[in-house]
Design an enzyme around this catalytic site. Structure first.
Site, PDB file in Angstrom:
ATOM      1  N   CYS A  14       2.735 -15.947  -6.158  1.00 56.15           N
ATOM      2  CA  CYS A  14       3.682 -17.033  -5.901  1.00 56.15           C
ATOM      3  C   CYS A  14       3.646 -17.502  -4.448  1.00 56.15           C
ATOM      4  O   CYS A  14       3.168 -16.808  -3.560  1.00 56.15           O
ATOM      5  CB  CYS A  14       5.097 -16.606  -6.287  1.00 56.15           C
ATOM      6  N   CYS A  67       6.085 -17.862  -2.294  1.00 54.85           N
ATOM      7  CA  CYS A  67       6.871 -17.111  -1.313  1.00 54.85           C
ATOM      8  C   CYS A  67       6.160 -15.825  -0.895  1.00 54.85           C
ATOM      9  O   CYS A  67       6.402 -15.317   0.199  1.00 54.85           O
ATOM     10  CB  CYS A  67       8.293 -16.852  -1.789  1.00 54.85           C
TER      11      CYS A  67
END
Length: 158
Positions: free
Chosen positions: A68, A70
Site C-alpha cells: 500500500c 502508506c
C-alpha cells in the site's frame, strides 16, 4: 491441493483447500522487500522463523510490510530511519502481508490484542510486546514522525 490462476497483471489467485488466496507477484514486491533488507532487516517466511526471532531475550522490531501507499511513503522510510538510530533493537525483522501468510499470521498472533493491520510495526522485548504502531497511526503521518515514535520506544526498551 493448490490451484493457481493469474487474476490480473498484478496478482495471482490461488485456491488452497477451497479458500481463496490472493498473492502479489514477486517481481512487484521485491523492490519493497529490499527497502528494508538493504538496511539490515531479516525477512521471515514462516511461523518457525517468527517464533525464533521473537521468543527469547533481547529486543526485536517487526515490520509488517505491505504494497500500500502508506507503507511506501510512511512505514518503510520510518523503519529505515529508526533502524539507523544509534540505539536500536537487537534484531530487525519483517514479514510481507499478502505474501507469506503463515509468517504474517504468526506475527499477528504475537501482536494480540491489536487487530491485524498492514503496515504495522511492533517492538518486542524478551518475547513480550512492548510497543505497537498500527496502520491508523501510519496513514497520513510523516515518516519522520513515525520514526521518532519508534526511536522513543528504542530509547525506553533497547
Amino acid at each position: 491441493m493448490a490451484h493457481a490462476v493469474r487474476f490480473s497483471y498484478f496478482c495471482t489467485v490461488e485456491i488452497v483447500n477451497k479458500k481463496l488466496k490472493i498473492m502479489y507477484p514477486e517481481y512487484l514486491v521485491e523492490p519493497m522487500r529490499k527497502e528494508l533488507t538493504n538496511v539490515g532487516f531479516e525477512e521471515l517466511k514462516n511461523a518457525q522463523e517468527v517464533d525464533q526471532a521473537i521468543k527469547g531475550e533481547g529486543t526485536v522490531l517487526v515490520v509488517v510490510n505491505s504494497v500500500c501507499g502508506c507503507a511506501a511513503a510512511n512505514a518503510r522510510p520510518a523503519a529505515r530511519a529508526a533502524a539507523a538510530h544509534e540505539k536500536h533493537p537487537d534484531k530487525l525483522v519483517t514479514v510481507f502481508a499478502g505474501m507469506e501468510r503463515e509468517a504474517v499470521d504468526q506475527v499477528r498472533n504475537y501482536m494480540m490484542p491489536f487487530p491485524p493491520s498492514s503496515p504495522a510495526m511492533a517492538l518486542f522485548k524478551d518475547g513480550k510486546l512492548v510497543h505497537m504502531i498500527e496502520r491508523h497511526q501510519i496513514e497520513g503521518r510523516p515518516a519522520q514522525m513515525i520514526a521518532d515514535n519508534l526511536i522513543g520506544a528504542f530509547e525506553q526498551y533497547c
